[in-house]
Design an enzyme around this catalytic site. Structure first.
Site, PDB file in Angstrom:
ATOM      1  N   LYS A  46       3.647   1.112  10.023  1.00 10.97           N
ATOM      2  CA  LYS A  46       3.806   2.330   9.225  1.00 10.97           C
ATOM      3  C   LYS A  46       3.111   3.523   9.878  1.00 10.97           C
ATOM      4  CE  LYS A  46       2.700   0.476   5.149  1.00 10.97           C
ATOM      5  NZ  LYS A  46       2.426   0.382   3.691  1.00 10.97           N
TER       6      LYS A  46
ATOM      7  N   GLU B 244       0.867  -1.173   0.000  1.00 12.28           N
ATOM      8  CA  GLU B 244       0.000   0.000   0.000  1.00 12.28           C
ATOM      9  C   GLU B 244       0.910   1.233   0.000  1.00 12.28           C
ATOM     10  OE1 GLU B 244      -3.422  -0.296   2.859  1.00 12.28           O
ATOM     11  OE2 GLU B 244      -2.321  -2.090   3.462  1.00 12.28           O
TER      12      GLU B 244
ATOM     13  N   ARG C 104       4.981 -13.059   9.915  1.00 11.28           N
ATOM     14  CA  ARG C 104       5.568 -11.767   9.618  1.00 11.28           C
ATOM     15  C   ARG C 104       6.878 -11.629  10.389  1.00 11.28           C
ATOM     16  NH1 ARG C 104       1.953  -6.931  11.269  1.00 11.28           N
ATOM     17  NH2 ARG C 104       3.869  -5.836  10.756  1.00 11.28           N
TER      18      ARG C 104
END
Length: 570
Positions: A280, A45, A270
């Site tokens: 983020k 993204e 992850r």
């Protein structure tokens, strides 16, 4: 000075045999599930800079596809124009290339598919699988239920198909205010999986998109756009992290209801690192509140920050290969990443001498005005790196910590009456000191043995310590930025009541030293990497200018004395 990256890079390590995703691909190829194709994608993204956690996904997607002769797309999931910027798009593309990967002509955006996604939404409405809902966002949450209680159906759930089609078309035409209506999938409000309780597919949002401008005032939700984008690109293995595991039934539901190419979603653990935040949103907060100098601050876990600090793409790829891929989230010690950085830089970084905290040394019996050129090895790990000449003179700089007037036990560096070796120079013995008004040693006077030129004694006597130095007359002033962990806690998100994660910021994460470095470093090549002997690995910062170099410490070397001293204080 030659660039620090002159030696050939080692071949990238293949995916680990124990990689369960690799095993899935092997089985799919064996059964000819996708006609022998392997097609992956990396779908960031564009709402921030990539961080070290993304490196694992990039390595996995591009690495597996390459191993099996497949292809990897770079696709931006740009469905939220309020948080997305072209700056982030450009940074992501630059970072993926820097890591060593090439998407060739396969650059895509979810926004490329907005028209098709809209048509598919209409298809679901016509099939009675989607409806326009007038509940507010807060009401939708209230109707959703909990993990132990089923949700309640929206009062608008059973609107006639024609009414839903009319309202959805008017939503697109901009008739209704932002947030006043949504399009929701009609699935099961009693499902044990909350993601299947009539999730929102579209919301009304008047925000200028970085690619489509003001063409749209409704935007698809990520869960709706993602699987269909994969399908349009005929992605065979859609690899994502474990937090999307509960979203997989919804991913499959949309594909099945639309009858389109069945991409398969596979989840893996992850990457989590100690002393590191990989959110983020929180990284953006650090930037916006001025806790760091920007997204590429070398203390940041962003790949642009790590790059500026001097990490190599090879080290990052090797690190990703070493930690493996599993279905269980864990935490990796930050020291393992540093290990791979040291291992890689040891092979490629040129050795130089620099003094971070200078202490003047005067060799009283060395001829005044004399300058010798000492031959120094550029990299003992790489014979092709050759040698260089380093000037030696009567007045030198050494590290303050390399002299103790009253040395403790097991301290073998310079002290009164003790002989040490100057790297590539001579044996010297400390004789006296000069102190300032505060009683601090500011100058050490020594004698030297002319027969030990180059660092060896003809009579075979040994010394227990070798220290680095810089000729005072030839030294170049350099700004050296010494970085430590950005956070003081191993888990930065663990805070005391009433605090947020910024309470764990390390006030000593950056120290700036005015160092003295050898003259070969006056005008170093941009981004070149060096090992300052005995101190660590350093990288040239973009702030450097001719004659005024700036270096970032990438990672320290192992310091035996520091460990001894620390044990003594324990």
């Amino acid at each position: 000075m030659n660039p620090a990256d002159t030696i050939p890079a080692e071949p990238e390590k293949p995916a680990a045999p124990s990689n369960f995703i690799r095993d899935i691909i092997v089985e799919d190829l064996k059964t000819n599930k996708y006609g022998g194709r392997v097609q992956t994608r990396f779908p960031p993204e564009p709402n921030g800079y990539l961080h070290i956690g993304h490196a694992k996904s990039i390595w996995l997607n591009f690495g597996l596809a390459k191993e099996f002769g497949g292809k990897t797309n770079l696709r931006f999931d740009d469905t939220n124009p309020e948080k997305e910027e072209q700056e982030y798009v450009d940074s992501i593309m630059d970072t993926v290339r820097w890591l060593g990967y090439d998407w060739e002509d396969r650059l895509f955006y979810a926004s490329d598919y907005f028209g098709q996604l809209y048509e598919w939404a209409v298809q679901l409405i016509k099939a009675g699988k989607a409806y326009v809902c007038d509940l507010t966002a807060e009401e939708v949450r209230g109707y959703r239920g909990t993990l132990t209680e089923p949700g309640k159906e929206s009062p608008y759930r059973n609107r006639p198909v024609e009414e839903n089609l009319d309202l959805f078309e008017r939503m697109r035409a901009g008739e209704f205010p932002d947030g006043s209506r949504t399009l929701r999938a009609k699935i099961d409000m009693a499902s044990p999986n909350l993601n299947m309780r009539d999730p929102v597919m579209y919301r009304i949002l008047r925000a200028t998109h970085h690619r489509t401008g003001d063409q749209w005032c409704i935007y698809p939700m990520y869960d709706y756009a993602h699987g269909q984008s994969d399908s349009l690109e005929r992605v065979t293995h859609s690899i994502c992290t474990l937090e999307f595991e509960d979203h997989r039934p919804l991913y499959n539901w949309f594909i099945e209801q639309l009858g389109i190419f069945p991409s398969q979603q596979i989840e893996f653990d992850r990457l989590n690192l100690t002393y590191t935040l990989l959110s983020k949103r929180k990284l953006l907060q650090l930037v916006q509140e001025g806790h760091v100098r920007g997204w590429d601050d070398p203390r940041m876990p962003t790949l642009s920050g790590i790059r500026r600090r001097g990490y190599t793409p090879e080290a990052i790829r090797n690190f990703c290969a070493s930690i493996g891929v599993s279905k269980t989230n864990g935490i990796i010690e930050f020291g393992l990443l540093e290990h791979h950085v040291r291992e890689d830089l040891n092979k490629r970084a040129l050795r130089v001498m620099g003094v971070l905290r200078p202490l003047k040394v005067v060799i009283d019996d060395y001829p005044e005005g004399q300058v010798e050129e000492m031959e120094a090895v550029n990299n003992p790990e790489d014979a092709s790196a050759g040698t260089r000449k380093v000037p030696f003179s009567r007045v030198l700089y050494i590290e303050q910590e390399d002299f103790r007037e009253d040395p403790p036990k097991q301290y073998y560096r310079l002290s009164p009456g003790r002989e040490v070796r100057l790297r590539y120079g001579y044996f010297i013995t400390a004789r006296s000191v000069v102190k300032n008004e505060r009683g601090e040693v500011v100058e050490v006077h020594c004698t030297y043995d002319p027969a030990t030129r180059g660092g060896n004694a003809p009579d075979g006597r040994k010394v227990k310590s070798t220290i680095h130095w810089v000729s005072a007359a030839h030294a170049v002033d350099a700004e050296v930025r010494l970085y430590e962990n950005l956070f003081t806690r191993s888990n930065p998100g663990e805070t005391d009541p009433g605090q947020d994660f910024t309470a764990n910021l390390n006030p000593n994460s950056l120290e700036i030293a005015t160092a003295k470095v050898e003259p070969s470093l006056a005008n170093p090549t941009a981004a070149a990497r060096f090992q300052f002997e005995r101190l660590g690995y350093f990288c040239v910062d973009p702030d450097s200018a001719p004659g005024t170099p700036v270096f970032n410490r990438t990672v320290t070397l192992k310091d035996t004395w520091a460990k001894i001293e620390k044990r003594g204080k324990a």
